[in-house]
Design a protein around this motif. Structure first.
Motif, PDB file in Angstrom:
ATOM      1  N   HIS A   3       0.759  -1.358  -0.112  1.00  0.00           N
ATOM      2  CA  HIS A   3      -0.063  -0.093  -0.135  1.00  0.00           C
ATOM      3  C   HIS A   3       0.913   1.130   0.109  1.00  0.00           C
ATOM      4  O   HIS A   3       0.288   2.253   0.424  1.00  0.00           O
ATOM      5  N   ASP A   4       2.247   0.877  -0.160  1.00  0.00           N
ATOM      6  CA  ASP A   4       2.962   2.178  -0.496  1.00  0.00           C
ATOM      7  C   ASP A   4       3.311   2.763  -1.825  1.00  0.00           C
ATOM      8  O   ASP A   4       3.069   1.683  -2.916  1.00  0.00           O
ATOM      9  N   ARG A   5       3.367   3.786  -1.837  1.00  0.00           N
ATOM     10  CA  ARG A   5       3.891   4.257  -3.360  1.00  0.00           C
ATOM     11  C   ARG A   5       5.190   3.806  -3.997  1.00  0.00           C
ATOM     12  O   ARG A   5       5.878   3.569  -3.048  1.00  0.00           O
ATOM     13  N   PRO A   6       5.266   3.360  -4.980  1.00  0.00           N
ATOM     14  CA  PRO A   6       6.410   2.900  -5.581  1.00  0.00           C
ATOM     15  C   PRO A   6       7.506   3.860  -5.359  1.00  0.00           C
ATOM     16  O   PRO A   6       7.349   5.179  -5.368  1.00  0.00           O
ATOM     17  N   PRO A   7       8.871   3.085  -5.072  1.00  0.00           N
ATOM     18  CA  PRO A   7      10.078   4.388  -4.794  1.00  0.00           C
ATOM     19  C   PRO A   7      10.277   5.456  -5.984  1.00  0.00           C
ATOM     20  O   PRO A   7      10.045   6.631  -5.516  1.00  0.00           O
ATOM     21  N   PRO A   8       9.969   5.266  -7.167  1.00  0.00           N
ATOM     22  CA  PRO A   8      10.121   6.230  -8.369  1.00  0.00           C
ATOM     23  C   PRO A   8       9.072   7.409  -8.226  1.00  0.00           C
ATOM     24  O   PRO A   8       9.360   8.550  -8.318  1.00  0.00           O
ATOM     25  N   VAL A   9       7.800   6.885  -7.790  1.00  0.00           N
ATOM     26  CA  VAL A   9       6.894   7.874  -7.687  1.00  0.00           C
ATOM     27  C   VAL A   9       7.149   8.820  -6.347  1.00  0.00           C
ATOM     28  O   VAL A   9       6.886   9.869  -6.134  1.00  0.00           O
ATOM     29  N   ALA A  10       7.383   7.897  -5.161  1.00  0.00           N
ATOM     30  CA  ALA A  10       7.425   8.611  -3.936  1.00  0.00           C
ATOM     31  C   ALA A  10       8.685   9.628  -4.007  1.00  0.00           C
ATOM     32  O   ALA A  10       8.606  10.755  -3.418  1.00  0.00           O
ATOM     33  N   GLU A  11       9.816   9.241  -4.872  1.00  0.00           N
ATOM     34  CA  GLU A  11      10.864  10.245  -4.699  1.00  0.00           C
ATOM     35  C   GLU A  11      10.489  11.521  -5.830  1.00  0.00           C
ATOM     36  O   GLU A  11      10.822  12.442  -5.388  1.00  0.00           O
ATOM     37  N   GLU A  12       9.605  11.150  -6.765  1.00  0.00           N
ATOM     38  CA  GLU A  12       9.192  12.251  -7.633  1.00  0.00           C
ATOM     39  C   GLU A  12       8.177  13.366  -6.853  1.00  0.00           C
ATOM     40  O   GLU A  12       8.609  14.539  -7.015  1.00  0.00           O
ATOM     41  N   ILE A  13       7.415  12.726  -6.008  1.00  0.00           N
ATOM     42  CA  ILE A  13       6.555  13.523  -5.177  1.00  0.00           C
ATOM     43  C   ILE A  13       7.425  14.305  -4.232  1.00  0.00           C
ATOM     44  O   ILE A  13       7.197  15.682  -3.949  1.00  0.00           O
ATOM     45  N   ALA A  14       8.520  13.710  -3.587  1.00  0.00           N
ATOM     46  CA  ALA A  14       9.483  14.109  -2.728  1.00  0.00           C
ATOM     47  C   ALA A  14       9.900  15.757  -3.181  1.00  0.00           C
ATOM     48  O   ALA A  14      10.425  16.375  -2.471  1.00  0.00           O
ATOM     49  N   ASP A  15      10.366  15.408  -4.535  1.00  0.00           N
ATOM     50  CA  ASP A  15      11.265  16.302  -5.221  1.00  0.00           C
ATOM     51  C   ASP A  15      10.329  17.732  -5.637  1.00  0.00           C
ATOM     52  O   ASP A  15      10.883  18.685  -5.729  1.00  0.00           O
ATOM     53  N   LEU A  16       9.006  17.726  -5.209  1.00  0.00           N
ATOM     54  CA  LEU A  16       8.314  18.742  -5.910  1.00  0.00           C
ATOM     55  C   LEU A  16       8.350  19.789  -4.742  1.00  0.00           C
ATOM     56  O   LEU A  16       8.266  19.603  -3.645  1.00  0.00           O
ATOM     57  N   PRO A  17       8.137  21.138  -5.280  1.00  0.00           N
ATOM     58  CA  PRO A  17       8.110  22.142  -4.332  1.00  0.00           C
ATOM     59  C   PRO A  17       6.643  22.013  -3.507  1.00  0.00           C
ATOM     60  O   PRO A  17       5.754  21.440  -4.088  1.00  0.00           O
ATOM     61  N   PRO A  18       6.704  22.646  -2.507  1.00  0.00           N
ATOM     62  CA  PRO A  18       5.266  22.639  -1.773  1.00  0.00           C
ATOM     63  C   PRO A  18       3.966  23.094  -2.430  1.00  0.00           C
ATOM     64  O   PRO A  18       4.148  23.728  -3.111  1.00  0.00           O
ATOM     65  N   LEU A  19       3.011  22.342  -2.347  1.00  0.00           N
ATOM     66  CA  LEU A  19       1.857  22.465  -3.276  1.00  0.00           C
ATOM     67  C   LEU A  19       1.255  23.948  -2.772  1.00  0.00           C
ATOM     68  O   LEU A  19       1.464  24.390  -1.573  1.00  0.00           O
ATOM     69  N   GLY A  20       0.968  24.529  -3.916  1.00  0.00           N
ATOM     70  CA  GLY A  20       0.347  25.922  -3.683  1.00  0.00           C
ATOM     71  C   GLY A  20       1.020  27.156  -3.531  1.00  0.00           C
ATOM     72  O   GLY A  20       0.770  28.220  -3.626  1.00  0.00           O
ATOM     73  N   THR A  21       2.507  26.819  -3.783  1.00  0.00           N
ATOM     74  CA  THR A  21       3.477  27.874  -3.855  1.00  0.00           C
ATOM     75  C   THR A  21       3.735  28.240  -5.453  1.00  0.00           C
ATOM     76  O   THR A  21       3.523  27.481  -6.538  1.00  0.00           O
ATOM     77  N   LYS A  22       4.410  29.435  -5.418  1.00  0.00           N
ATOM     78  CA  LYS A  22       4.581  29.783  -7.059  1.00  0.00           C
ATOM     79  C   LYS A  22       5.714  28.927  -7.673  1.00  0.00           C
ATOM     80  O   LYS A  22       5.768  28.661  -8.589  1.00  0.00           O
ATOM     81  N   ALA A  23       6.595  28.550  -6.453  1.00  0.00           N
ATOM     82  CA  ALA A  23       7.468  27.416  -7.136  1.00  0.00           C
ATOM     83  C   ALA A  23       6.974  26.132  -7.596  1.00  0.00           C
ATOM     84  O   ALA A  23       7.497  25.847  -8.640  1.00  0.00           O
ATOM     85  N   CYS A  24       6.059  25.653  -6.983  1.00  0.00           N
ATOM     86  CA  CYS A  24       5.405  24.477  -7.638  1.00  0.00           C
ATOM     87  C   CYS A  24       4.744  24.661  -8.726  1.00  0.00           C
ATOM     88  O   CYS A  24       4.580  23.932  -9.763  1.00  0.00           O
ATOM     89  N   GLU A  25       3.843  25.900  -9.115  1.00  0.00           N
ATOM     90  CA  GLU A  25       3.261  26.337 -10.339  1.00  0.00           C
ATOM     91  C   GLU A  25       4.263  26.295 -11.177  1.00  0.00           C
ATOM     92  O   GLU A  25       4.259  25.900 -12.506  1.00  0.00           O
ATOM     93  N   ALA A  26       5.432  27.134 -11.022  1.00  0.00           N
ATOM     94  CA  ALA A  26       6.265  26.935 -12.138  1.00  0.00           C
ATOM     95  C   ALA A  26       6.913  25.793 -12.402  1.00  0.00           C
ATOM     96  O   ALA A  26       7.285  25.361 -13.602  1.00  0.00           O
ATOM     97  N   TYR A  27       7.238  24.885 -11.393  1.00  0.00           N
ATOM     98  CA  TYR A  27       7.797  23.664 -11.891  1.00  0.00           C
ATOM     99  C   TYR A  27       6.628  22.716 -12.372  1.00  0.00           C
ATOM    100  O   TYR A  27       7.379  22.122 -13.544  1.00  0.00           O
ATOM    101  N   ILE A  28       5.482  22.969 -12.326  1.00  0.00           N
ATOM    102  CA  ILE A  28       4.412  22.112 -13.092  1.00  0.00           C
ATOM    103  C   ILE A  28       4.434  22.548 -14.389  1.00  0.00           C
ATOM    104  O   ILE A  28       4.496  21.765 -15.549  1.00  0.00           O
ATOM    105  N   ARG A  29       4.590  23.638 -14.489  1.00  0.00           N
ATOM    106  CA  ARG A  29       4.298  24.438 -16.043  1.00  0.00           C
ATOM    107  C   ARG A  29       5.458  23.975 -16.703  1.00  0.00           C
ATOM    108  O   ARG A  29       5.649  23.807 -17.964  1.00  0.00           O
ATOM    109  N   GLU A  30       6.716  23.861 -16.218  1.00  0.00           N
ATOM    110  CA  GLU A  30       8.247  23.742 -16.854  1.00  0.00           C
ATOM    111  C   GLU A  30       8.439  22.282 -17.026  1.00  0.00           C
ATOM    112  O   GLU A  30       8.530  21.578 -18.164  1.00  0.00           O
ATOM    113  N   HIS A  31       7.814  21.431 -15.905  1.00  0.00           N
ATOM    114  CA  HIS A  31       8.528  19.942 -16.048  1.00  0.00           C
ATOM    115  C   HIS A  31       7.028  19.054 -16.101  1.00  0.00           C
ATOM    116  O   HIS A  31       7.216  17.783 -16.078  1.00  0.00           O
ATOM    117  N   GLY A  32       6.051  19.652 -16.224  1.00  0.00           N
ATOM    118  CA  GLY A  32       4.616  18.841 -16.008  1.00  0.00           C
ATOM    119  C   GLY A  32       4.671  17.714 -17.120  1.00  0.00           C
ATOM    120  O   GLY A  32       4.036  16.529 -16.842  1.00  0.00           O
TER     121      GLY A  32
END
Lengths: 251, 301
Positions: A3-32
């Motif tokens: 019931h855990d996320r597979p490691p590649p998914v967990a790592e990718e999520i851990a690398d995201l900037p905090p949700l709701g921040t401008k950094a996260c928005e920029a990250y999604i637009r660039e790397h989405g």
């Protein structure tokens, strides 16, 4: 099943900037477009309960879109949905295909909205979650159509009883000629218990009766007599199936 | 949390994706109590391309208004909140299917009410439990609702408690629960407050909760059954319970259960004949009730 996320998914999520921040928005637009679908589901779930401005952005990345020639581009689900629709034979009926796709897409969003607690698999193995959903929707769509058909009055027979050919001949000759995929499609249109008996006998090739548990009667947990009755009804119903009729014509 | 059946289905899918097939005999032996659900899932999983195969096909050619519409609705729901994204019809039917599978598996195991409490006390406890569970959903629960709930809890879970329903005007009715045990006991203990046909939790309703679990056999499944019933109108509850009772009568004589056969049977029962003039007993309404009851494994067609 973990019931855990597979490691590649967990790592990718851990690398995201905090949700709701401008950094996260920029990250999604660039790397989405490089993010895994499981990560996009995680983001969508986060955005559906708080900051929602990036919801359509992440949503579009997840589902993709049609190009100018209607050839689908990007996204992570349409190929699975359409591939399953072709397998079930829905692609030959535009109305049925539309109904199926609409329900599949609706179910994707329901699963995302349901959250991680209720539907964790969508953040573990997105492709398989979509396929499982396609299976559930296919069952619902076919059952819904069967019920609608059953509400239509059966046509009156035009006089004279048709002499039914020996049903064993149907089993041996006609069923043997039908490709497994076509036979499965016809069997799936049967009432459920008949379909299960037919699947186990004519597709899985299990013996109906015998000493061991690996018989149709053992697997279904019913008597051998019960199996024979179900198969007799299934044969009768299959005789009227358009797929089987096509092959009967060649008998 | 996902249900047992959902977990098994996903495990089957995982194995199929890894190896291209599954051994259906082995799976039904591993989980015999869920054999029906396993076989049903296999019927639709068998022969399907794997996810890798599906993704390796070229991009499909298909218009995108269906997908766009769904994304648009989902975006609105994320922004505004919306019932659209609550469990849809598919989710409701799939849940009924899974619940039915789990109820069927439970009924295949032996159960007997044990302990010293008399049957009358247990009936009062479960009767009160229904009202307590529904107090958030309804301002007050009508006697009709409680009667139908206990009728279905009995048939769903094989409790051995509510086995004396008779044919009355609004469907199967437990006269004893009203006049002899469940209601009088619950009222005396102040578990319930009853005015006319309206029933509310009483000041001492909390006392009941420590007993209810053991008499309900599986409180979680009972709760899910109530969740299904709680979404029905009283007219639908009357339809479902009457149809269920009639279907059982037909099955017991080896007759096929169809809407037409049910209407014929109702016409032959003096107490129920008049129902045929009402819209909740049209052939269509009976057919709909049958669909739900079959999915819930409460009857077989």
């Amino acid at each position: 099943m973990t019931h855990d996320r597979p490691p590649p998914v967990a790592e990718e999520i851990a690398d995201l900037p905090p949700l709701g921040t401008k950094a996260c928005e920029a990250y999604i637009r660039e790397h989405g477009d490089q993010l895994r679908p499981e990560t996009l589901v995680y983001l969508l779930r986060g955005y559906s309960s708080g900051e929602t401005s990036l919801f359509p952005v992440a949503g579009r990345l997840l589902i993709g879109e049609a190009g100018p020639d209607n050839r689908w581009r990007e996204g992570h689900c349409e190929q699975i949905i359409m591939g399953m629709a072709r397998h079930y034979g829905f692609h030959t009926d535009p109305e049925l295909l539309r109904e199926y796709r609409a329900e599949c897409h609706a179910e994707i969003w329901r699963a995302i909205h349901a959250g991680y607690e209720k539907k964790p698999f969508w953040e573990h193995r997105f492709g398989r979650a979509v396929k499982d959903m396609c299976i559930q929707v296919a069952r619902k769509v076919v059952r819904g159509r069967k019920r609608a058909d059953q509400e239509q009055p059966l046509p009156e027979s035009e006089g004279g009883e048709e002499l039914l050919p020996d049903l064993k001949i149907l089993e041996d000759e006609v069923l043997g000629r039908i490709a497994e995929q076509d036979l499965l499609r016809a069997i799936r249109r049967l009432p459920e218990r008949q379909a299960l008996a037919a699947l186990l006998t004519w597709v899985e090739d299990l013996p109906i009766e015998g000493e061991a548990d690996c018989t149709v009667s053992g697997v279904m947990g019913i008597s051998e007599r019960g199996v024979y009755k179900l198969l007799a009804k299934a044969r009768g119903a299959l005789m009227d199936d358009p797929m089987v009729r096509k092959h009967r014509g060649n008998a | 949390m996902i249900s047992n059946v959902e977990q098994i289905e996903l495990q089957m899918l995982e194995e199929y994706e890894r190896s291209g097939t599954i051994d259906i005999v082995e799976w039904t032996e591993r989980y015999p109590e869920h054999r029906a659900a396993i076989l049903r899932y296999w019927l639709w999983l068998k022969g399907t391309p794997t996810v890798d195969e599906l993704l390796s096909d070229g991009p499909p050619v298909v218009a995108d208004e269906v997908a766009n519409e769904a994304l648009h609705e989902a975006t609105l729901a994320a922004t505004l909140g919306g019932a659209w994204l609550e469990e849809g019809v598919a989710g409701g039917e799939a849940e009924e299917d899974r619940l039915g599978s789990e109820l069927e598996a439970l009924r295949q195991t032996d159960f007997r009410q044990t302990g010293k409490a008399p049957k009358t006390f247990r009936r009062a406890t479960v009767y009160t439990w229904v009202v307590a569970e529904w107090q958030d959903a309804f301002d007050s629960v009508t006697r009709l609702r409680v009667q139908k709930a206990t009728y279905f809890l009995e048939h769903a879970l094989d409790l051995g408690l509510f086995t004396e329903h008779r044919k009355k005007k609004l469907g199967p009715y437990d006269h004893t629960a009203r006049y002899r045990d469940a209601e009088p006991i619950a009222r005396k203990k102040q578990w319930l407050s009853i005015k006319g046909t309206e029933i509310r939790p009483g000041p001492s309703v909390g006392e009941m909760t420590r007993y209810a679990g053991r008499y309900l056999r599986r409180e979680d499944l009972a709760r899910r059954v109530l969740s299904v019933l709680g979404s029905l109108s009283e007219a639908e509850l009357e339809t479902w319970s009457t149809v269920h009772s009639a279907a059982r009568a037909l099955s017991s004589t080896g007759r096929e259960v169809t809407p037409g056969a049910i209407r014929e049977l109702l016409a032959s029962i003096a107490e129920w004949r008049d129902k045929l003039e009402r819209s909740n007993f049209s052939e269509r309404a009976i057919g709909r009730a049958l669909s739900h009851l079959v999915r819930l494994r409460l009857i077989r067609t």
